[in-house]
Design a protein around this motif. Structure first.
Motif, short mmCIF file in Angstrom:
data_model
loop_
_atom_site.label_atom_id
_atom_site.label_comp_id
_atom_site.label_asym_id
_atom_site.label_seq_id
_atom_site.Cartn_x
_atom_site.Cartn_y
_atom_site.Cartn_z
N SER A 118 69.37 22.57 23.48
CA SER A 118 68.27 22.51 22.51
C SER A 118 68.75 22.09 21.13
O SER A 118 68.12 21.27 20.46
CB SER A 118 67.57 23.87 22.43
OG SER A 118 67.05 24.26 23.68
N TYR A 119 69.88 22.64 20.70
CA TYR A 119 70.38 22.37 19.36
C TYR A 119 71.05 21.00 19.23
O TYR A 119 71.40 20.57 18.13
CB TYR A 119 71.33 23.46 18.90
CG TYR A 119 70.62 24.59 18.21
CD1 TYR A 119 70.61 24.69 16.82
CD2 TYR A 119 69.92 25.55 18.94
CE1 TYR A 119 69.94 25.72 16.17
CE2 TYR A 119 69.26 26.58 18.31
CZ TYR A 119 69.27 26.67 16.93
OH TYR A 119 68.59 27.68 16.29
N ASN A 120 71.24 20.32 20.35
CA ASN A 120 71.82 18.98 20.30
C ASN A 120 70.84 17.88 20.70
O ASN A 120 71.16 16.70 20.55
CB ASN A 120 73.05 18.91 21.21
CG ASN A 120 74.25 19.63 20.63
OD1 ASN A 120 74.98 19.11 19.80
ND2 ASN A 120 74.45 20.88 21.07
N VAL A 121 69.66 18.27 21.18
CA VAL A 121 68.71 17.28 21.67
C VAL A 121 67.37 17.34 20.94
O VAL A 121 66.81 16.31 20.55
CB VAL A 121 68.49 17.45 23.20
CG1 VAL A 121 67.39 16.51 23.68
CG2 VAL A 121 69.79 17.18 23.95
N LEU A 122 66.84 18.54 20.74
CA LEU A 122 65.51 18.68 20.15
C LEU A 122 65.54 18.40 18.65
O LEU A 122 66.29 19.05 17.92
CB LEU A 122 64.96 20.08 20.42
CG LEU A 122 64.80 20.47 21.89
CD1 LEU A 122 64.26 21.88 22.02
CD2 LEU A 122 63.90 19.48 22.62
N PRO A 123 64.75 17.43 18.18
CA PRO A 123 64.79 17.04 16.76
C PRO A 123 64.51 18.19 15.80
O PRO A 123 65.11 18.27 14.72
CB PRO A 123 63.67 15.97 16.66
CG PRO A 123 63.52 15.47 18.05
CD PRO A 123 63.80 16.63 18.95
N GLY A 124 63.62 19.09 16.15
CA GLY A 124 63.26 20.18 15.26
C GLY A 124 64.39 21.17 15.04
O GLY A 124 64.34 21.97 14.09
N LEU A 125 65.41 21.15 15.88
CA LEU A 125 66.51 22.11 15.77
C LEU A 125 67.81 21.49 15.28
O LEU A 125 68.76 22.21 14.97
CB LEU A 125 66.75 22.78 17.13
CG LEU A 125 65.59 23.58 17.72
CD1 LEU A 125 65.92 24.02 19.14
CD2 LEU A 125 65.28 24.80 16.87
N LEU A 126 67.86 20.16 15.23
CA LEU A 126 69.11 19.48 14.91
C LEU A 126 69.66 19.86 13.54
O LEU A 126 70.86 19.97 13.34
CB LEU A 126 68.92 17.96 14.99
CG LEU A 126 68.73 17.38 16.40
CD1 LEU A 126 68.45 15.89 16.33
CD2 LEU A 126 69.96 17.64 17.26
N ASN A 127 68.76 20.04 12.57
CA ASN A 127 69.19 20.29 11.19
C ASN A 127 69.19 21.76 10.79
O ASN A 127 69.41 22.09 9.63
CB ASN A 127 68.30 19.50 10.22
CG ASN A 127 68.43 18.00 10.43
OD1 ASN A 127 69.52 17.49 10.70
ND2 ASN A 127 67.31 17.29 10.33
N ILE A 128 68.93 22.63 11.76
CA ILE A 128 68.95 24.06 11.44
C ILE A 128 70.40 24.53 11.30
O ILE A 128 71.24 24.27 12.16
CB ILE A 128 68.24 24.88 12.53
CG1 ILE A 128 66.74 24.56 12.51
CG2 ILE A 128 68.46 26.37 12.32
CD1 ILE A 128 65.94 25.34 13.53
N ALA A 129 70.68 25.19 10.20
CA ALA A 129 72.05 25.63 9.92
C ALA A 129 72.39 26.88 10.74
O ALA A 129 71.91 27.97 10.47
CB ALA A 129 72.20 25.93 8.44
N THR A 130 73.19 26.70 11.76
CA THR A 130 73.70 27.82 12.55
C THR A 130 74.99 27.38 13.21
O THR A 130 75.12 26.22 13.63
CB THR A 130 72.69 28.27 13.62
OG1 THR A 130 73.24 29.40 14.32
CG2 THR A 130 72.40 27.19 14.63
#
Length: 294
Positions: A118-130
């Motif tokens: 999810s954190y490498n594919v979904l655009p809405g999660l790509l820029n979330i700092a974690t």
């Protein structure tokens, strides 16, 4: 208290209680050691957390399992272990340790993989700092959703009222779905959903007579055998087998095993129709012992 006493008490714990004990010990050590050694607060868990970046994961592949033994705070640990304790009591009344380990750790793996995907594919999660995730929630959720799927009409006590397990499972899944767009723990909720999906699929396939965790069990057995010393072999013996009287001779039937299996099937059928609480004490005890021997 002597060491022998501690070892004995640990040996008498259920597999779920052993997992809880390990998680508590890891939490205490992870809090004490950095403080005593003057290290940063995340000096230890950064080596065991599951990173969101796939290439970082390749540098520490063990984190796909180890992230589940670390927690971000006392309440994080407390609620995970409390839910694991109560859901495991129902699970281990139906099945043995082997299936529990399968569902729990496959849930951990499924949750971790869904998080990274999810954190490498979904655009809405790509820029979330974690940086990554920690916590046993994916495995705990897998156990909970498994029993909610396997015996959906079983009622459990929640505070002051009874509720069917499938209602509880639906609430947990919907709660995680709703919370993904809000707050700072989107990755954690996604991992929960990965564990929930694994638990659901495992129960559905098991109902159809297929154990999807058997390959995982064999893999664990293979790793375990690598660390076992070779057994000492006695002197070689020549054994002469008697020739079978007839090529059509049948193997002896294990009537005791067949009778036991029929009784287990009858109890499980009763659970699916009228719920676990309607079993007699003798039936519950029999099912518990059968699960331990599984």
């Amino acid at each position: 208290m002597n060491t022998g006493g501690l070892r004995y008490k640990y040996a008498t714990l259920s597999i779920a209680e052993k997992l809880i004990a390990i998680n508590v010990v890891v939490f205490i050590l992870n809090a004490l050691l950095p403080f005593l050694l003057g290290l940063s607060q995340n000096a230890i868990d950064k080596w065991f957390e599951l990173p969101k970046d796939f290439f970082d994961f390749l540098m520490q592949p063990w984190s796909l399992i180890t992230y589940s033994f670390f927690h971000g705070g006392f309440m994080h640990l407390f609620w995970n272990m409390l839910l694991l304790y109560f859901s495991s009591r129902i699970f281990l009344n139906l099945f043995g340790d082997r299936k529990f380990i399968n569902v729990y750790f496959l849930g951990v793996i499924a949750g971790g993989l869904l998080f990274m995907f999810s954190y490498n594919v979904l655009p809405g999660l790509l820029n979330i700092a974690t940086s990554g995730i920690i916590g046993a929630s994916a495995g705990v959720t897998a156990i909970l959703i498994f029993i909610c799927t396997y015996i959906p009409n079983q009622e459990v006590r929640v505070i002051f009222f009874n509720i069917k397990l499938w209602y509880l499972g639906a609430f947990v899944v919907l709660s995680d779905l709703i919370q993904i767009p809000y707050g700072t723990n989107a990755g954690g909720h996604i991992a929960h959903l990965g564990g929930a999906f694994l638990g659901y699929m495992y129960a559905r396939q098991l109902t159809n007579g297929r154990d999807i965790g058997e390959g995982f069990s064999n893999f664990i057995d293979g790793i375990t055998n690598l660390f076992k010393g070779k057994e000492k072999k006695g002197p070689l013996k020549t054994v002469y087998k008697k020739q079978a009287k007839s090529s059509n001779a049948k193997r002896p039937v294990n009537y005791e095993k067949e009778s036991r299996q029929r009784k287990i099937d009858a109890i499980l059928d009763k659970i699916s129709k009228s719920g676990y609480e309607n079993l007699s004490k003798a039936e519950k005890d029999f099912l518990f012992k059968a699960g331990k021997e599984d």
